[in-house]
Design a protein around this motif. Structure first.
Motif, PDB file in Angstrom:
ATOM      1  N   CYS A 149       0.908  -1.254   0.044  1.00 58.02           N
ATOM      2  CA  CYS A 149      -0.219   0.122  -0.047  1.00 58.02           C
ATOM      3  C   CYS A 149       0.986   1.249   0.022  1.00 58.02           C
ATOM      4  CB  CYS A 149      -1.088  -0.036   1.150  1.00 58.02           C
ATOM      5  SG  CYS A 149      -2.099   1.645   1.513  1.00 58.02           S
ATOM      6  N   LYS A 150       0.390   2.322  -0.998  1.00 56.95           N
ATOM      7  CA  LYS A 150       1.312   3.375  -1.032  1.00 56.95           C
ATOM      8  C   LYS A 150       1.426   4.367   0.322  1.00 56.95           C
ATOM      9  CE  LYS A 150      -2.208   5.924  -3.571  1.00 56.95           C
ATOM     10  NZ  LYS A 150      -2.457   6.762  -4.719  1.00 56.95           N
ATOM     11  N   ASN A 151       0.186   4.004   1.014  1.00 52.94           N
ATOM     12  CA  ASN A 151       0.028   4.690   2.547  1.00 52.94           C
ATOM     13  C   ASN A 151       0.354   3.656   3.685  1.00 52.94           C
ATOM     14  OD1 ASN A 151      -0.995   6.958   1.240  1.00 52.94           O
ATOM     15  ND2 ASN A 151      -3.162   6.368   1.316  1.00 52.94           N
ATOM     16  N   ALA A 152       0.864   2.566   3.270  1.00 54.50           N
ATOM     17  CA  ALA A 152       1.305   1.772   4.481  1.00 54.50           C
ATOM     18  C   ALA A 152       0.096   1.334   5.154  1.00 54.50           C
ATOM     19  CB  ALA A 152       2.432   2.026   5.284  1.00 54.50           C
ATOM     20  N   SER A 153      -1.013   1.276   4.700  1.00 57.02           N
ATOM     21  CA  SER A 153      -2.333   0.944   5.398  1.00 57.02           C
ATOM     22  C   SER A 153      -2.484  -0.502   6.106  1.00 57.02           C
ATOM     23  CB  SER A 153      -3.442   1.194   4.638  1.00 57.02           C
ATOM     24  OG  SER A 153      -4.676   1.141   5.177  1.00 57.02           O
ATOM     25  N   ALA A 154      -2.982  -0.524   6.969  1.00 56.93           N
ATOM     26  CA  ALA A 154      -3.223  -2.036   7.525  1.00 56.93           C
ATOM     27  C   ALA A 154      -4.787  -2.477   7.573  1.00 56.93           C
ATOM     28  CB  ALA A 154      -2.991  -2.188   9.102  1.00 56.93           C
ATOM     29  N   VAL A 155      -5.400  -1.779   7.059  1.00 55.33           N
ATOM     30  CA  VAL A 155      -6.957  -1.819   6.739  1.00 55.33           C
ATOM     31  C   VAL A 155      -7.280  -3.167   6.535  1.00 55.33           C
ATOM     32  CG1 VAL A 155      -8.870  -1.011   5.573  1.00 55.33           C
ATOM     33  CG2 VAL A 155      -7.479   0.678   6.728  1.00 55.33           C
ATOM     34  N   LEU A 156      -6.825  -3.755   5.446  1.00 57.73           N
ATOM     35  CA  LEU A 156      -7.185  -5.194   4.974  1.00 57.73           C
ATOM     36  C   LEU A 156      -6.809  -5.927   6.196  1.00 57.73           C
ATOM     37  CD1 LEU A 156      -8.435  -6.518   2.742  1.00 57.73           C
ATOM     38  CD2 LEU A 156      -5.944  -7.216   2.168  1.00 57.73           C
ATOM     39  N   PHE A 157      -5.877  -6.114   7.071  1.00 58.09           N
ATOM     40  CA  PHE A 157      -5.563  -6.908   8.104  1.00 58.09           C
ATOM     41  C   PHE A 157      -6.702  -6.766   9.158  1.00 58.09           C
ATOM     42  CE2 PHE A 157      -3.517  -7.042  12.248  1.00 58.09           C
ATOM     43  CZ  PHE A 157      -3.461  -8.251  12.544  1.00 58.09           C
ATOM     44  N   VAL A 158      -6.913  -5.359   9.441  1.00 60.65           N
ATOM     45  CA  VAL A 158      -7.779  -5.137  10.527  1.00 60.65           C
ATOM     46  C   VAL A 158      -9.201  -5.631  10.099  1.00 60.65           C
ATOM     47  CG1 VAL A 158      -8.793  -3.503  11.994  1.00 60.65           C
ATOM     48  CG2 VAL A 158      -6.344  -3.247  11.597  1.00 60.65           C
ATOM     49  N   SER A 159      -9.503  -5.134   9.010  1.00 61.48           N
ATOM     50  CA  SER A 159     -10.945  -5.667   8.478  1.00 61.48           C
ATOM     51  C   SER A 159     -10.996  -7.150   8.288  1.00 61.48           C
ATOM     52  CB  SER A 159     -11.023  -5.174   6.976  1.00 61.48           C
ATOM     53  OG  SER A 159     -10.351  -6.009   6.235  1.00 61.48           O
ATOM     54  N   ALA A 160      -9.887  -8.000   7.999  1.00 61.89           N
ATOM     55  CA  ALA A 160     -10.087  -9.593   8.153  1.00 61.89           C
ATOM     56  C   ALA A 160     -10.437  -9.944   9.741  1.00 61.89           C
ATOM     57  CB  ALA A 160      -8.902 -10.179   7.422  1.00 61.89           C
ATOM     58  N   ILE A 212      -7.875 -12.416   0.786  1.00 64.15           N
ATOM     59  CA  ILE A 212      -8.713 -11.623   1.302  1.00 64.15           C
ATOM     60  C   ILE A 212      -9.213 -10.317   0.436  1.00 64.15           C
ATOM     61  CG2 ILE A 212      -9.424 -10.324   3.348  1.00 64.15           C
ATOM     62  CD1 ILE A 212      -7.396 -12.266   4.830  1.00 64.15           C
ATOM     63  N   THR A 213     -10.331 -10.406   0.358  1.00 67.28           N
ATOM     64  CA  THR A 213     -10.778  -8.845  -0.706  1.00 67.28           C
ATOM     65  C   THR A 213     -11.069  -7.686  -0.042  1.00 67.28           C
ATOM     66  OG1 THR A 213     -13.125  -9.568  -0.747  1.00 67.28           O
ATOM     67  CG2 THR A 213     -11.444 -11.008  -1.981  1.00 67.28           C
ATOM     68  N   LEU A 214     -11.431  -6.853  -0.946  1.00 67.89           N
ATOM     69  CA  LEU A 214     -11.850  -5.400  -0.341  1.00 67.89           C
ATOM     70  C   LEU A 214     -13.265  -5.477   0.166  1.00 67.89           C
ATOM     71  CD1 LEU A 214     -10.721  -3.295  -3.308  1.00 67.89           C
ATOM     72  CD2 LEU A 214      -9.572  -3.813  -1.102  1.00 67.89           C
ATOM     73  N   VAL A 215     -14.003  -6.515  -0.026  1.00 63.67           N
ATOM     74  CA  VAL A 215     -15.281  -6.554   0.702  1.00 63.67           C
ATOM     75  C   VAL A 215     -15.052  -6.682   2.170  1.00 63.67           C
ATOM     76  CG1 VAL A 215     -17.280  -8.202   0.932  1.00 63.67           C
ATOM     77  CG2 VAL A 215     -16.286  -7.936  -1.342  1.00 63.67           C
ATOM     78  N   SER A 216     -14.018  -7.147   2.722  1.00 59.41           N
ATOM     79  CA  SER A 216     -13.666  -6.993   4.351  1.00 59.41           C
ATOM     80  C   SER A 216     -13.747  -5.740   4.594  1.00 59.41           C
ATOM     81  CB  SER A 216     -12.575  -7.760   4.693  1.00 59.41           C
ATOM     82  OG  SER A 216     -12.835  -9.265   4.183  1.00 59.41           O
ATOM     83  N   ILE A 217     -13.072  -4.763   3.784  1.00 58.34           N
ATOM     84  CA  ILE A 217     -12.743  -3.415   4.437  1.00 58.34           C
ATOM     85  C   ILE A 217     -14.074  -2.669   4.333  1.00 58.34           C
ATOM     86  CG2 ILE A 217     -11.904  -1.266   3.515  1.00 58.34           C
ATOM     87  CD1 ILE A 217      -9.407  -2.784   2.371  1.00 58.34           C
ATOM     88  N   ALA A 218     -14.912  -3.132   3.331  1.00 52.30           N
ATOM     89  CA  ALA A 218     -16.352  -2.474   3.304  1.00 52.30           C
ATOM     90  C   ALA A 218     -17.302  -2.708   4.620  1.00 52.30           C
ATOM     91  CB  ALA A 218     -17.022  -2.656   1.890  1.00 52.30           C
ATOM     92  N   ARG A 219     -16.933  -3.940   4.926  1.00 45.71           N
ATOM     93  CA  ARG A 219     -17.580  -4.570   6.073  1.00 45.71           C
ATOM     94  C   ARG A 219     -17.204  -4.011   7.632  1.00 45.71           C
ATOM     95  NH1 ARG A 219     -16.407  -9.518   5.028  1.00 45.71           N
ATOM     96  NH2 ARG A 219     -18.383  -9.922   4.171  1.00 45.71           N
ATOM     97  N   MET A 220     -15.757  -3.733   7.267  1.00 47.48           N
ATOM     98  CA  MET A 220     -15.357  -3.265   8.492  1.00 47.48           C
ATOM     99  C   MET A 220     -15.889  -1.636   8.874  1.00 47.48           C
ATOM    100  SD  MET A 220     -11.447  -2.210   9.625  1.00 47.48           S
ATOM    101  CE  MET A 220     -11.303  -0.895   8.722  1.00 47.48           C
ATOM    102  N   ASN A 221     -15.956  -0.887   7.609  1.00 44.26           N
ATOM    103  CA  ASN A 221     -16.321   0.405   7.513  1.00 44.26           C
ATOM    104  C   ASN A 221     -17.664   0.444   8.067  1.00 44.26           C
ATOM    105  OD1 ASN A 221     -13.812   1.431   6.744  1.00 44.26           O
ATOM    106  ND2 ASN A 221     -14.298   1.244   4.503  1.00 44.26           N
TER     107      ASN A 221
END
Length: 246
Positions: free
Chosen positions: A169-180, A228-237
């Motif tokens: 990630c160009k922003n070094a985001s951990a959102v996918l990990f946390v969302s999972a 793991i997909t972006l669907v998990s990020i949408a779910r976490m949001n």
């Protein structure tokens, strides 16, 4: 097979590192990438040189500790593959391979290819758990879980915390990990008591650790070795918005 390796060497987290070139020969195509590194380190030791430090444990694609940047891609050229499951047949004889550690403020380099990923541990400690009473195990069918919820939980439970999503990630985001982690527990009946608190605390800890915001480019999904997909990020949001409203 013969290769030219350009390996990141850094003595500690205070000194400046650099790429060092090594020539390695007679590598079997069926060797894993880590086995190739074992051969390199054996050669360095025989020459009384310092071996390359790299993380590894299970070597079965389960623990996620073997993570490396290989030719500009986390885990190497193959999709859905951890570094330990990458075999030298994926490269051509004579190739030059560049190997670097993860690049993220929250993942400081310890030595060579080893980075400190304890930030992930602290995010889990913040709320990535469920509270249950101790005692005898319940019957398997005592708590019924809808098939769709069980599948969602399993699809996210396979996250091994390797950090590839952060590295790419160009922003070094951990959102996918946390969302999972959030999606896994929020999908199960056992995860309901702490559901709102969990997502709030884990997201807050993620921000505290210095991870960046989601870039929305989907690079994390592209390199995740467990799919793991972006669907998990949408779910976490969605979980976070509902928790904040409560």
């Amino acid at each position: 097979m013969n290769f030219t390796l350009k390996v990141w060497r850094q003595r500690n987290n205070t000194e400046i590192g650099k790429l060092v070139t090594y020539k390695i020969s007679d590598i079997a195509a069926e060797m894993s990438f880590l086995e190739m590194f074992d051969v390199l380190n054996q050669q360095l030791i025989l020459k009384r040189e310092v071996p390359v430090a790299f993380d590894h444990d299970c070597r079965e694609g389960i623990c996620g500790t073997c993570s490396m940047y290989i030719n500009g891609r986390p885990g190497g050229p193959n999709k859905l593959t951890t570094t330990c499951q990458l075999y030298m047949r994926s490269f051509k004889d004579g190739d030059t391979i560049t190997i670097e550690p993860w690049r993220a403020k929250a993942f400081p380099v310890i030595k060579d290819l080893v980075v400190d990923r304890s930030a992930f541990d602290r995010i889990i400690e913040a709320a990535g758990y469920i509270s249950v009473n101790t005692g005898a195990a319940q019957d398997a069918n005592n708590i019924l879980v809808p098939k769709s919820d069980a599948e969602t939980a399993f699809e996210n439970a396979v996250c091994i915390g390797c950090g590839a999503c952060v590295a790419v990630c160009k922003n070094a985001s951990a959102v996918l990990f946390v969302s999972a982690k959030v999606s896994h527990l929020a999908s199960l009946p056992q995860g309901q008591p702490e559901r709102s608190m969990r997502v709030q605390r884990m997201v807050a800890q993620m921000d505290k650790e210095g991870f960046g915001s989601c870039s929305n480019t989907g690079a994390c999904e592209a390199v995740c070795p467990k799919g793991i997909t972006l669907v998990s990020i949408a779910r976490m949001n969605r979980e976070l918005k509902i928790a904040n409203l409560k």
